[in-house]
Motif scaffolding. Structure first.
Motif, PDB file in Angstrom:
ATOM      1  N   LEU A 143      45.334 -22.310  51.462  1.00 53.24           N
ATOM      2  CA  LEU A 143      45.955 -21.232  52.237  1.00 53.24           C
ATOM      3  C   LEU A 143      47.398 -21.593  52.557  1.00 53.24           C
ATOM      4  O   LEU A 143      47.905 -21.300  53.641  1.00 53.24           O
ATOM      5  CB  LEU A 143      45.159 -20.989  53.529  1.00 53.24           C
ATOM      6  N   PHE A 144      48.037 -22.287  51.601  1.00 50.08           N
ATOM      7  CA  PHE A 144      49.407 -22.734  51.883  1.00 50.08           C
ATOM      8  C   PHE A 144      50.373 -22.638  50.702  1.00 50.08           C
ATOM      9  O   PHE A 144      51.575 -22.559  50.904  1.00 50.08           O
ATOM     10  CB  PHE A 144      49.398 -24.182  52.416  1.00 50.08           C
ATOM     11  N   SER A 145      49.862 -22.622  49.456  1.00 49.62           N
ATOM     12  CA  SER A 145      50.799 -22.653  48.317  1.00 49.62           C
ATOM     13  C   SER A 145      51.407 -21.284  48.012  1.00 49.62           C
ATOM     14  O   SER A 145      52.613 -21.177  47.811  1.00 49.62           O
ATOM     15  CB  SER A 145      50.094 -23.162  47.057  1.00 49.62           C
ATOM     16  N   ASN A 146      50.580 -20.253  47.973  1.00 49.03           N
ATOM     17  CA  ASN A 146      51.090 -18.933  47.609  1.00 49.03           C
ATOM     18  C   ASN A 146      52.129 -18.456  48.635  1.00 49.03           C
ATOM     19  O   ASN A 146      51.921 -18.601  49.848  1.00 49.03           O
ATOM     20  CB  ASN A 146      49.914 -17.949  47.547  1.00 49.03           C
ATOM     21  N   PRO A 147      53.232 -17.858  48.170  1.00 51.86           N
ATOM     22  CA  PRO A 147      54.273 -17.392  49.105  1.00 51.86           C
ATOM     23  C   PRO A 147      53.767 -16.430  50.194  1.00 51.86           C
ATOM     24  O   PRO A 147      54.387 -16.317  51.249  1.00 51.86           O
ATOM     25  CB  PRO A 147      55.289 -16.685  48.196  1.00 51.86           C
ATOM     26  N   ARG A 148      52.621 -15.769  49.958  1.00 49.48           N
ATOM     27  CA  ARG A 148      52.115 -14.861  51.014  1.00 49.48           C
ATOM     28  C   ARG A 148      51.827 -15.642  52.300  1.00 49.48           C
ATOM     29  O   ARG A 148      51.791 -15.079  53.378  1.00 49.48           O
ATOM     30  CB  ARG A 148      50.878 -14.086  50.540  1.00 49.48           C
ATOM     31  N   TYR A 149      51.619 -16.938  52.159  1.00 54.72           N
ATOM     32  CA  TYR A 149      51.314 -17.767  53.332  1.00 54.72           C
ATOM     33  C   TYR A 149      52.542 -18.509  53.867  1.00 54.72           C
ATOM     34  O   TYR A 149      52.399 -19.510  54.564  1.00 54.72           O
ATOM     35  CB  TYR A 149      50.208 -18.771  52.988  1.00 54.72           C
ATOM     36  N   MET A 150      53.721 -17.989  53.567  1.00 56.74           N
ATOM     37  CA  MET A 150      54.924 -18.708  54.010  1.00 56.74           C
ATOM     38  C   MET A 150      54.972 -18.871  55.529  1.00 56.74           C
ATOM     39  O   MET A 150      55.502 -19.845  56.041  1.00 56.74           O
ATOM     40  CB  MET A 150      56.201 -18.020  53.514  1.00 56.74           C
ATOM     41  N   HIS A 151      54.402 -17.900  56.278  1.00 54.32           N
ATOM     42  CA  HIS A 151      54.407 -17.994  57.747  1.00 54.32           C
ATOM     43  C   HIS A 151      53.083 -18.511  58.310  1.00 54.32           C
ATOM     44  O   HIS A 151      52.850 -18.426  59.508  1.00 54.32           O
ATOM     45  CB  HIS A 151      54.676 -16.628  58.377  1.00 54.32           C
ATOM     46  N   GLY A 152      52.213 -18.975  57.442  1.00 55.18           N
ATOM     47  CA  GLY A 152      50.882 -19.395  57.885  1.00 55.18           C
ATOM     48  C   GLY A 152      49.825 -18.469  57.310  1.00 55.18           C
ATOM     49  O   GLY A 152      50.132 -17.506  56.595  1.00 55.18           O
ATOM     50  N   ALA A 153      48.558 -18.776  57.584  1.00 56.87           N
ATOM     51  CA  ALA A 153      47.440 -17.945  57.116  1.00 56.87           C
ATOM     52  C   ALA A 153      46.720 -17.409  58.348  1.00 56.87           C
ATOM     53  O   ALA A 153      46.989 -16.283  58.792  1.00 56.87           O
ATOM     54  CB  ALA A 153      46.526 -18.770  56.234  1.00 56.87           C
ATOM     55  N   GLY A 154      45.882 -18.227  58.984  1.00 53.38           N
ATOM     56  CA  GLY A 154      45.228 -17.814  60.228  1.00 53.38           C
ATOM     57  C   GLY A 154      46.223 -17.560  61.346  1.00 53.38           C
ATOM     58  O   GLY A 154      45.915 -16.849  62.308  1.00 53.38           O
ATOM     59  N   THR A 155      47.425 -18.105  61.241  1.00 55.91           N
ATOM     60  CA  THR A 155      48.430 -17.929  62.305  1.00 55.91           C
ATOM     61  C   THR A 155      49.606 -17.068  61.844  1.00 55.91           C
ATOM     62  O   THR A 155      50.644 -17.042  62.504  1.00 55.91           O
ATOM     63  CB  THR A 155      48.985 -19.295  62.764  1.00 55.91           C
ATOM     64  N   SER A 156      49.443 -16.360  60.731  1.00 58.57           N
ATOM     65  CA  SER A 156      50.573 -15.583  60.218  1.00 58.57           C
ATOM     66  C   SER A 156      50.878 -14.386  61.117  1.00 58.57           C
ATOM     67  O   SER A 156      49.957 -13.715  61.601  1.00 58.57           O
ATOM     68  CB  SER A 156      50.249 -15.069  58.813  1.00 58.57           C
ATOM     69  N   PRO A 157      52.159 -14.046  61.307  1.00 58.08           N
ATOM     70  CA  PRO A 157      52.491 -12.801  62.002  1.00 58.08           C
ATOM     71  C   PRO A 157      52.161 -11.564  61.161  1.00 58.08           C
ATOM     72  O   PRO A 157      52.187 -10.438  61.669  1.00 58.08           O
ATOM     73  CB  PRO A 157      54.003 -12.921  62.256  1.00 58.08           C
ATOM     74  N   ASN A 158      51.830 -11.789  59.901  1.00 57.14           N
ATOM     75  CA  ASN A 158      51.465 -10.695  59.000  1.00 57.14           C
ATOM     76  C   ASN A 158      49.932 -10.594  58.967  1.00 57.14           C
ATOM     77  O   ASN A 158      49.255 -11.444  58.401  1.00 57.14           O
ATOM     78  CB  ASN A 158      52.038 -11.014  57.608  1.00 57.14           C
ATOM     79  N   SER A 159      49.389  -9.515  59.581  1.00 57.39           N
ATOM     80  CA  SER A 159      47.937  -9.422  59.706  1.00 57.39           C
ATOM     81  C   SER A 159      47.251  -9.327  58.341  1.00 57.39           C
ATOM     82  O   SER A 159      46.086  -9.703  58.196  1.00 57.39           O
ATOM     83  CB  SER A 159      47.538  -8.237  60.597  1.00 57.39           C
ATOM     84  N   GLU A 160      47.977  -8.820  57.328  1.00 55.85           N
ATOM     85  CA  GLU A 160      47.345  -8.757  55.997  1.00 55.85           C
ATOM     86  C   GLU A 160      47.309 -10.121  55.311  1.00 55.85           C
ATOM     87  O   GLU A 160      46.433 -10.368  54.484  1.00 55.85           O
ATOM     88  CB  GLU A 160      48.012  -7.692  55.132  1.00 55.85           C
ATOM     89  N   ALA A 161      48.223 -10.986  55.663  1.00 54.08           N
ATOM     90  CA  ALA A 161      48.127 -12.364  55.152  1.00 54.08           C
ATOM     91  C   ALA A 161      46.892 -13.019  55.771  1.00 54.08           C
ATOM     92  O   ALA A 161      46.132 -13.727  55.092  1.00 54.08           O
ATOM     93  CB  ALA A 161      49.387 -13.155  55.480  1.00 54.08           C
TER      94      ALA A 161
END
Ligand code: XUL
Ligand code: CO
Length: 436
Positions: A143-161
């Protein structure tokens, strides 16, 4: 096809052996402290470094020579690589392995395609597990390599991430379950922050806890009874990782009612990045009843990042094994070599040397730790140090029979506390050296 035609199963030849492709200390069947070494150590090979590591660094590309790779990111190449991985693990004689979803199979153009790719490789992993008896120590999702997870995964500000990460964990849990995995690990890859001005920490922590609860719930739903782990690391890739050390993880698990569901997967290089020793981290987790598994490696004290080197320091492995034995040893967890060969060690055979060295270092650490325990002198010194807590006033305090006022009364009458005795640090360090 064989990827390692010149290598047979690595034999145990004993301490006098000069053969670099033999174990000198790791004898899987040898009984130490009442248990076979195999069951004490539960060695595990990691897929990500050993079969995906290319030796790239920020200053240059990969150097690794891996003749079995066809240079493509195809499912067929991934399946071929999986067979090579099992040939390696079998020849090494390690009973376990561990992987991230994206290590074993290529990411597709959509989630559906990625899941299909994963299934196609998991079927080979399953075949190979059945053929060799090698088991999955734990699975995990990248949950860290793909750019979609640049801000985190479980803690992302992007709810779709967050949602995508949840879908990835769902699938990773399913395949871990299908492969009979004995555990599932969460390392908070990008769950942290680079800058607090743009971060709602409270909200991110709440989300991370929800994320973990969802995983626990889904495991129940599908009947996965393996152990969940959370892996502390203080920094890298982010400036501050929320799961920064064992104590921070324990605090987080307690705050969010997760203590019953997750134990800690402790890693040596993460401990030292956090300013702790691995012995400290193991003791911290053990004292809280949350000792799960270890990612065995070592850092370099002169380099400030996660160098993930193979452990060869007997003093370190002795500390690890002594502290593990103190808490009853490994049960669901293992000694998982989250370690990579150096960029300069680019030949396939270096993978064998690295693992043999790590396994022998841990086998020696285990035997020394068992000797220290059997001899009993260290334990006697420690017991003596706390002896005044086992009777008299100390025992009364431990039993909860006192308060500030009753203790004041005793000390007013005595006027001064009993004289201290020496901690004998140097004598104890000398004693430890006599077992090495
Ligand atoms: C990263 C690390 C990971 C975890 C699994 O430093 O240790 O490889 O062990 O995600
Ligand atoms: Co790790």
């Amino acid at each position: 096809m064989t990827a390692f035609p010149d290598i047979d199963r690595i034999p145990f030849e004993g301490p006098d052996s000069k053969n670099p492709l033999a174990f000198r200390y790791y004898d899987a069947d040898e009984i130490v402290d009442g248990k076979a070494m195999r069951d004490h150590l539960r060695f595990s090979v990691v897929y990500w470094h050993t079969f995906r590591g290319q030796g790239a660094d920020p200053f240059g590309p990969g150097t690794a020579v891996r003749p079995w790779e066809d240079g493509t990111d195809s499912v067929e190449n991934a399946q071929q690589r999986a067979r090579v991985a099992f040939e390696f693990i079998e020849k090494l004689g390690a009973p376990f392995y561990a992987f991230h979803d994206r290590d074993v199979a290529p990411e597709g153009a959509s989630l559906r395609e990625s899941n299909e790719n994963l299934d196609a490789v998991v079927s080979v992993l399953k075949e190979e597990q059945e053929r060799t008896g090698i088991k999955l120590l734990w699975g995990t999702a990248n949950l860290f390599s793909n750019p979609r997870y640049m801000h985190g995964a479980g803690t992302s500000p992007n709810s779709e991430a967050f949602a995508y990460a949840a879908a990835q964990v769902k699938k990773a849990l399913e395949v871990t379950h299908e492969l009979g995995g004995e555990g599932y690990t969460f390392w908070g890859g990008r769950e942290g922050y680079q800058n607090l001005w743009n971060t709602d920490m409270r909200r991110e922590l709440d989300h991370l806890a929800m994320f973990l609860h969802m995983a626990v719930d889904y495991a129940k739903e599908i009947g996965f009874t393996g152990q969940f782990y959370i892996e502390p690391k203080p920094k890298e890739p982010t400036k501050h990782q929320y799961d920064s050390d064992a104590a921070a993880c324990l605090n987080f698990l307690r705050q969010y009612d997760l203590m019953d569901h997750l134990k800690l997967n402790l890693e040596t290089n993460h401990a030292t990045l956090a300013g702790h020793t691995m012995q400290h981290e193991i003791d911290t987790a053990g004292a809280a009843g949350a000792l799960g598994s270890i990612d065995a490696n070592t850092g370099d004290m002169l380099l400030g990042w996660d160098t993930d080197q193979f452990p060869t320091d007997i003093y370190l492995t002795t500390q690890c094994m002594h502290t593990l034995l103190k808490y009853g040893g490994l049960t669901t967890g293992g000694v998982n070599f989250d370690a990579k060969v150096r960029r300069e060690s680019f030949e396939p055979i270096d993978l064998f040397y690295a693992h043999i060295g790590g396994m022998d270092a841990f086998a020696r650490g285990l035997k020394i730790a068992a000797d220290i325990r059997a001899d009993g002198r260290l334990e006697a010194i420690v017991n003596e140090r706390y002896a005044n807590w086992t009777s008299g006033l100390g025992a009364e305090i431990e039993a909860g029979k006192h308060n500030l006022a009753s203790l004041e009364k005793i000390m007013l009458a005595k006027g001064e506390a009993t004289a201290n005795v020496s901690g004998r640090q140097e004598m104890i360090e000398n004693l430890i050296n006599t077992y090495l």
